[in-house]
Design an enzyme around this catalytic site. Structure first.
Site, mmCIF file in Angstrom:
data_model
loop_
_atom_site.group_PDB
_atom_site.id
_atom_site.type_symbol
_atom_site.label_atom_id
_atom_site.label_comp_id
_atom_site.label_asym_id
_atom_site.label_seq_id
_atom_site.Cartn_x
_atom_site.Cartn_y
_atom_site.Cartn_z
ATOM 1 N N GLN A 77 1.959 2.713 0.261
ATOM 2 C CA GLN A 77 0.700 2.903 0.032
ATOM 3 C C GLN A 77 0.205 4.320 0.389
ATOM 4 O OE1 GLN A 77 -2.162 -0.600 0.771
ATOM 5 N NE2 GLN A 77 -0.588 -0.946 2.597
ATOM 6 N N ASP A 136 16.961 7.290 3.735
ATOM 7 C CA ASP A 136 16.977 6.411 4.547
ATOM 8 C C ASP A 136 16.717 6.645 5.910
ATOM 9 O OD1 ASP A 136 17.155 3.917 6.112
ATOM 10 O OD2 ASP A 136 18.902 3.214 4.855
ATOM 11 N N ILE A 137 15.708 6.343 6.667
ATOM 12 C CA ILE A 137 15.503 7.195 7.987
ATOM 13 C C ILE A 137 16.209 6.525 8.948
ATOM 14 C CG2 ILE A 137 13.439 8.376 7.398
ATOM 15 C CD1 ILE A 137 12.022 5.950 8.996
ATOM 16 N N ALA A 184 7.985 2.637 6.924
ATOM 17 C CA ALA A 184 7.899 1.467 7.767
ATOM 18 C C ALA A 184 8.207 0.260 7.265
ATOM 19 C CB ALA A 184 6.191 1.690 8.242
ATOM 20 N N TYR A 185 8.261 -0.778 8.300
ATOM 21 C CA TYR A 185 8.467 -2.051 8.165
ATOM 22 C C TYR A 185 7.155 -2.822 8.583
ATOM 23 C CZ TYR A 185 10.293 -6.853 9.053
ATOM 24 O OH TYR A 185 10.453 -8.381 9.043
ATOM 25 N N ASP A 216 -2.870 -0.597 15.090
ATOM 26 C CA ASP A 216 -3.954 -1.057 15.995
ATOM 27 C C ASP A 216 -3.269 -2.214 16.671
ATOM 28 O OD1 ASP A 216 -3.867 -2.277 13.511
ATOM 29 O OD2 ASP A 216 -5.755 -3.508 13.880
ATOM 30 N N TYR A 272 6.076 -6.720 15.680
ATOM 31 C CA TYR A 272 5.785 -5.651 14.822
ATOM 32 C C TYR A 272 4.996 -4.842 15.769
ATOM 33 C CZ TYR A 272 2.857 -2.922 11.649
ATOM 34 O OH TYR A 272 2.092 -1.867 11.284
ATOM 35 N N TRP A 310 -5.455 -1.920 9.206
ATOM 36 C CA TRP A 310 -5.711 -2.683 7.841
ATOM 37 C C TRP A 310 -5.770 -1.930 6.740
ATOM 38 C CZ3 TRP A 310 -10.651 -6.528 9.228
ATOM 39 C CH2 TRP A 310 -10.296 -6.955 10.357
HETATM 40 N N1 LIG Z 1 -0.101 -1.633 5.887
HETATM 41 C C1 LIG Z 1 -1.033 -1.838 6.782
HETATM 42 O O1 LIG Z 1 -1.865 -2.539 7.082
HETATM 43 C C2 LIG Z 1 -1.004 -0.946 8.083
HETATM 44 C C3 LIG Z 1 -1.738 -1.031 9.322
HETATM 45 C C4 LIG Z 1 -1.580 -0.339 10.532
HETATM 46 C C5 LIG Z 1 -0.504 0.761 10.557
HETATM 47 N N2 LIG Z 1 0.081 0.971 9.404
HETATM 48 C C6 LIG Z 1 1.078 2.023 9.312
HETATM 49 O O2 LIG Z 1 0.910 2.999 8.192
HETATM 50 C C7 LIG Z 1 1.858 3.607 7.762
HETATM 51 C C8 LIG Z 1 1.935 3.394 6.472
HETATM 52 O O3 LIG Z 1 1.769 2.174 5.864
HETATM 53 P P1 LIG Z 1 1.754 1.701 4.353
HETATM 54 O O4 LIG Z 1 0.905 0.588 4.102
HETATM 55 O O5 LIG Z 1 1.840 2.794 3.502
HETATM 56 O O6 LIG Z 1 3.392 1.367 4.386
HETATM 57 P P2 LIG Z 1 4.205 0.382 3.197
HETATM 58 O O7 LIG Z 1 3.292 0.515 1.912
HETATM 59 O O8 LIG Z 1 4.841 -0.802 3.582
HETATM 60 O O9 LIG Z 1 5.334 1.627 2.846
HETATM 61 C C9 LIG Z 1 6.424 1.794 3.653
HETATM 62 C C10 LIG Z 1 7.319 2.629 2.764
HETATM 63 O O10 LIG Z 1 8.644 2.882 3.665
HETATM 64 C C11 LIG Z 1 9.614 2.301 2.972
HETATM 65 N N3 LIG Z 1 10.791 2.154 3.896
HETATM 66 C C12 LIG Z 1 11.325 0.980 4.311
HETATM 67 N N4 LIG Z 1 12.054 1.397 5.403
HETATM 68 C C13 LIG Z 1 12.600 2.489 5.086
HETATM 69 C C14 LIG Z 1 13.795 3.278 5.393
HETATM 70 N N5 LIG Z 1 14.896 2.790 6.190
HETATM 71 N N6 LIG Z 1 13.741 4.693 5.301
HETATM 72 C C15 LIG Z 1 12.800 5.236 4.329
HETATM 73 N N7 LIG Z 1 11.853 4.574 3.842
HETATM 74 C C16 LIG Z 1 11.628 3.124 4.123
HETATM 75 C C17 LIG Z 1 9.253 1.262 2.037
HETATM 76 O O11 LIG Z 1 10.314 0.724 1.247
HETATM 77 P P3 LIG Z 1 10.395 -0.760 0.889
HETATM 78 O O12 LIG Z 1 9.089 -1.159 0.287
HETATM 79 O O13 LIG Z 1 11.432 -0.962 -0.278
HETATM 80 O O14 LIG Z 1 10.554 -1.419 2.111
HETATM 81 C C18 LIG Z 1 7.850 1.716 1.584
HETATM 82 O O15 LIG Z 1 8.019 2.384 0.459
HETATM 83 C C19 LIG Z 1 2.900 2.769 8.361
HETATM 84 O O16 LIG Z 1 3.487 3.436 9.460
HETATM 85 C C20 LIG Z 1 2.679 1.535 8.897
HETATM 86 O O17 LIG Z 1 3.143 0.967 9.945
HETATM 87 C C21 LIG Z 1 0.015 0.105 8.160
#
Ligand SMILES: NC(=O)c1ccc[n+]([C@@H]2O[C@H](COP(=O)([O-])OP(=O)(O)OC[C@H]3O[C@@H](n4cnc5c(N)ncnc54)[C@H](OP(=O)(O)O)[C@@H]3O)[C@@H](O)[C@H]2O)c1
Length: 288
Positions: A12, A38-39, A62-63, A104, A127, A151
C-alpha cells in the site's frame, strides 16, 4: 541527484510512494519488492545496497498479517525484525538516512490519552512484538527515523476499507467492533508526508532528527465508526452493528486504545495532517 531506495514497493505505502514520486523531479527512485530485493536475505540486501548506494532507504516491506502472526511468529519476526537488521548492518556508520515504518500495535492500549513516542511500549501480539524488534534494529543506525503508523489503507492492496465495501455490498448487516479506538491513516497522506520530510531535509529547510515519530491522520474513531463512515460514503444500505471485542473472534489481541499524539512529527517537519474523514472521502473517490 539523491538516490531513494524503497523496499516492499508493491504494498500500500510503496504504491502510494510511486504515485507521489512523480511530483518529485531530480530524485532517483529505486522501487523494489521481494522479487527484486528480499530483505530477509542478508547477502542480497547487502549487495543491493552497496551497489545502488542510496542516500535514503524507505522500508515499506513488512509482514502485516496480525492474526496469522500468532501461529507464525518466527516469520513475522524475520520480516519485521531481523530483515531490518540486515539493512542497518549495511548502512551503519554511513550517511544514508533510513526511514522505517512501525505500528501503533507496539502500545498495549491501556492509556486513555493519545500515546506519545516516549510512552512505554508493551505489544500484546506477535505482530506487535515483531514490529518492536524492527524498531530496535532500525535504531542501531544513527540516521534512522521510525514512523509508527496505524490502520493504514489505500486504493492499492487489501485493507479494511475494501473489505467493508465488499462485505457491505453482499450482506444486509455487518458486525464491527466498537471498543477499539484509534485513527485510520490514508497511505497517500503518509507517502506525501515522507516525501515532504525527505525533500525538506535535502533542501536544508529542516534537519532530520533521528528517533521515533507517530503519524496517523487527525481525529479519533473506532473500527465501528470507520465502517459506518465507509458504508455511508459509498451509499450502501447495509446495517453496521457494533459488537464488543470479546464477542468478535480474532486470534491476536489488539490494543483497545491506540490513538497517537502526532505533535512531534508535525512540529519537527512542519506537517499539516488531514482529518481521517477528509482522506477517506478522497480514497473512496478513487475506488469508485
Ligand atoms: N497495514 C496496516 O494497517 C499497518 C498498520 C500499522 C503499520 N503498518 C506498517 O506500515 C508499513 C507499510 O505497510 P503496508 O500496509 O503498505 O504494507 P503491505 O501493503 O503489506 O506491503 C508490504 C510489502 O512488503 C512486501 N514484502 C514482504 N516480505 C518481504 C521481503 N522479505 N522483502 C521485501 N518485501 C517484502 C510484501 O510482499 P507480499 O505482499 O508478497 O508479502 C508487500 O508488497 C509496514 O511497515 C507496516 O508494518 C501497516
Amino acid at each position: 541527484m539523491a538516490i531513494i531506495l524503497i523496499t516492499g514497493a508493491k504494498g500500500q505505502l510503496g504504491n502510494e510512494l510511486k504515485v507521489v514520486s512523480k511530483n518529485y523531479y531530480g530524485y532517483d527512485f529505486i522501487f523494489t519488492d521481494i522479487d527484486s530485493l528480499d530483505i530477509t536475505s542478508q547477502e542480497q540486501t547487502s549487495e543491493f545496497i552497496k551497489k545502488s548506494k542510496p542516500d535514503w532507504i524507505i522500508n515499506c516491506a513488512a509482514y502485516n498479517l496480525v492474526d496469522k502472526a500468532e501461529s507464525e511468529p518466527d516469520k513475522a519476526l524475520l520480516i519485521n525484525g531481523t530483515a531490518v537488521k540486515n539493512i542497518t548492518e549495511v548502512i551503519r556508520g554511513s550517511e544514508c538516512r533510513f526511514i522505517h515504518l512501525s505500528s501503533d500495535y507496539v502500545y498495549d492500549g491501556k492509556s486513555n490519552v493519545p500515546y506519545n513516542e516516549g510512552d512505554p511500549v508493551n505489544p500484546l501480539s506477535a505482530y506487535g512484538r515483531s514490529k518492536l524488534a524492527g524498531e530496535k534494529y532500525a535504531l542501531l543506525h544513527q540516521g534512522s527515523m521510525i514512523i509508527r503508523t496505524s490502520w493504514l489503507y489505500s486504493s492499492f492492496g487489501n485493507n479494511f476499507v475494501k473489505t467493508i465495501l465488499r462485505l457491505a455490498a453482499e450482506k444486509e448487516s455487518l458486525k464491527v467492533v466498537f471498543d477499539q479506538t484509534g485513527t485510520p491513516t490514508y497511505a497517500a497522506d503518509l507517502a506525501e508526508a515522507i516525501m515532504n520530510i525527505i525533500s525538506g531535509v535535502i533542501r536544508n529547510q529542516m534537519a532530520m532528527n533521528s528517533g521515533i515519530y507517530n503519524y496517523s491522520n487527525e481525529g479519533v474513531c473506532t473500527w465501528y465508526d470507520f465502517a459506518c463512515e465507509i458504508t455511508k460514503e459509498a451509499g450502501l444500505t447495509c446495517q453496521v452493528l457494533p459488537v464488543p471485542t470479546k464477542d468478535y473472534k480474532q486470534t491476536a489481541q489488539r490494543p483497545a486504545y491506540s490513538v497517537m499524539d502526532k505533535s512531534k512529527i508535525k512540529e519537527n517537519y512542519w506537517l499539516s495532517i488531514p482529518h481521517w474523514r477528509t482522506s477517506l472521502i478522497k480514497c473512496m473517490k478513487l475506488l469508485k
